[in-house]
Design a protein around this motif. Structure first.
Motif, PDB file in Angstrom:
ATOM      1  N   ASP A   9      -2.792   1.220   7.427  1.00 49.20           N
ATOM      2  CA  ASP A   9      -1.486   0.652   7.115  1.00 49.20           C
ATOM      3  C   ASP A   9      -1.646  -0.793   6.660  1.00 49.20           C
ATOM      4  OD1 ASP A   9      -0.100   2.939   7.751  1.00 49.20           O
ATOM      5  OD2 ASP A   9       0.134   2.376   9.860  1.00 49.20           O
ATOM      6  N   HIS A  11       1.051  -4.079   5.571  1.00 48.34           N
ATOM      7  CA  HIS A  11       2.366  -4.641   5.268  1.00 48.34           C
ATOM      8  C   HIS A  11       2.199  -5.761   4.259  1.00 48.34           C
ATOM      9  CE1 HIS A  11       6.397  -6.254   5.757  1.00 48.34           C
ATOM     10  NE2 HIS A  11       5.840  -7.442   5.862  1.00 48.34           N
ATOM     11  N   PRO A  44      -5.951  -0.129   2.035  1.00 48.64           N
ATOM     12  CA  PRO A  44      -5.635   1.278   1.773  1.00 48.64           C
ATOM     13  C   PRO A  44      -6.189   1.744   0.429  1.00 48.64           C
ATOM     14  CG  PRO A  44      -3.702   0.084   2.537  1.00 48.64           C
ATOM     15  CD  PRO A  44      -4.743  -0.936   2.255  1.00 48.64           C
ATOM     16  N   HIS A  52       3.025   4.264  -0.709  1.00 48.05           N
ATOM     17  CA  HIS A  52       3.742   3.478   0.291  1.00 48.05           C
ATOM     18  C   HIS A  52       4.695   2.476  -0.342  1.00 48.05           C
ATOM     19  CE1 HIS A  52       4.528   1.303   3.977  1.00 48.05           C
ATOM     20  NE2 HIS A  52       4.044   0.187   3.449  1.00 48.05           N
TER      21      HIS A  52
END
Length: 460
Positions: A9, A11, A44, A52
């Motif tokens: 993940d 952000h 990623p 995403h």
């Protein structure tokens, strides 16, 4: 090495007002440049990040290519894309302070921890595999605040045979370190009156008791351990009877009887801190005081000196009337100590791997203490080493007509030697003996002789 980083993940604060690719590049540069994504960390896969963020895979691939060219990212065939090791432009991380790592003293003789390089990693790994293969699903849920029944059963047997304690599993509570044990006890026993504590004694433990709002009555310590004088002003007493910290004495038999008689006659509570009771070198360790009056003594043990303080595993064997109040205090503090480490420790004890590690450590620390005493006697005979042949530390007293603790600390700093002065262990250091608490277990094995050389040079 995994080839697909789709599960990572990430952000990003994405602003596409100047274009999607440019916005993605800015967001990645900011995340890497500030250190929010650490050097060497994976990012990623292009497919995963595109899905995403709602971008095309081509846009993400182009952004990755640009940041690779700029040195922010590095692409390793078969290993995915990672942040380059030298990419972070932000503030450096603070240096670690563990032995042998950047920022640590070259010579570390501070007390308080074992030789961490001897942690039984292979045995711990074997026990972990057995636990993960056999643990019931409930082991991963919130559990009994008293701790896992497997560990309480294992400890009951171990403490009975190794420390002479009367340890019913129903009266054992597992805690997250002895500091938590003492803090929760101080809260549970807050109405029992002042706490008698050894003088000199552990300053951190005094701070824990004071934070709970309890007054402290000093118990003078000599070469026979703590003196019982002053108990008439206290309702609780905290002792280190097997190996007094920091003076190193063992509580004499007549004083053991005096303390237990006080507890029986007055209803007072004795708290026995058996922090390194397994490590007696010249004879069989003195048995736990708790075994002589289990209805009046709280027995406290820990893995901090046998395995390592980072495990945060400790235990109390409580008088029956204190089990429920203490378990409730533990529940309100943090629900329970993490379960998997408890199960691993139980397996170590049941398979006797824990005993084998303690025996090997006992021999290692005996050799270290012998070398310390012999070296100081030969090279700096004007200092005195106090305490029995036990534990992980020795108290070294300075002569009254020589340099004091401040001067020795300045000399130690000039040689990058970490020492702990005795002064902080007195409630009132004025007019008290001066000295240092030398932790001979702390230096990693090959560095110990050099640390002793530095100590002798500082004390000479």
């Amino acid at each position: 090495m995994p080839k697909d980083w789709a599960g990572v993940d990430l952000h990003l604060d994405l602003d596409t007002s100047g274009g999607r690719r440019a916005g993605l590049e800015r967001a990645l540069r900011a995340a890497i440049g500030t250190g929010r994504i650490a050097p060497g960390a994976p990012v990623p896969s292009t497919r995963a990040l595109a899905g995403h963020l709602g971008l095309s895979r081509g846009t993400v691939t182009a952004a990755y290519d640009q940041l690779t060219a700029e040195g922010y990212l590095t692409a390793i065939p078969g290993s995915g894309t990672r942040v380059a090791e030298a990419a972070t432009r932000g503030s450096p991380r603070p240096p670690a302070a563990e032995p042998g790592e950047p920022g640590a003293p070259v010579h570390d003789l501070l007390p308080g921890r074992p030789d961490l390089s001897t942690f039984p990693s292979s045995a711990w790994l074997r026990s972990t595999r057995r636990v993960l293969a056999s643990a019931p699903p409930g082991a991963h849920a919130l559990g009994d605040p008293r701790g896992r029944p497997e560990l309480r059963e294992a400890l009951a047997g171990y403490l009975g045979r190794a420390r002479g304690a009367h340890a019913d599993p129903a009266r054992i509570v597992i805690t997250s370190g002895y500091a938590q044990s003492l803090g929760l006890l101080a809260t549970v026993l807050a109405g029992a009156g002042p706490v008698a504590m050894e003088e000199p004694g552990h300053p951190f433990h005094r701070a824990i008791v004071r934070r709970a709002g309890l007054d402290i009555v000093p118990l003078a310590v000599d070469d026979l351990g703590a003196r019982p004088g002053g108990l008439d002003r206290a309702g609780i007493a905290v002792l280190t009877p097997a190996h007094q910290y920091p003076a190193g004495a063992t509580l004499a038999p007549d004083r053991r009887r005096a303390f237990t008689t006080w507890a029986r006659d007055t209803g007072g509570v004795l708290i026995e801190d058996d922090y390194d009771g397994e490590f007696r070198f010249d004879r069989q360790p003195v048995g736990a005081l708790q075994g002589t009056a289990p209805d009046h003594i709280v027995y406290g043990g820990t893995t901090s000196k046998t395995l390592g303080p980072a495990l945060r595993l400790a235990w109390l064997v409580l008088p029956a009337h204190l089990v429920e109040p203490f378990a409730e205090a533990k529940r309100l503090a943090d629900a329970h100590t993490q379960s998997l480490a408890q199960l691993v420790l139980a397996d170590l004890i049941d398979t006797h791997a824990y005993d084998r590690h303690v025996r090997a450590s006992r021999l290692r620390y005996r050799r270290r203490r012998d070398l310390l005493v012999e070296t100081l006697r030969a090279r700096v005979p004007h200092v005195r080493v106090l305490g029995i042949a036990a534990g992980l530390h020795a108290l070294v007293l300075l002569p009254p007509d020589g340099p004091g603790e401040d001067e020795i600390m300045r000399r130690a700093a000039s040689r990058d030697l970490a020492l702990m002065p005795l002064r902080d262990h007195w409630q009132d250091p004025a007019g008290r003996p001066r000295g240092f608490i030398v932790g001979y277990s702390t230096p990693l094995g090959p560095t110990y002789p050099a640390a002793l050389d530095a100590l002798c040079a500082v004390l000479a």
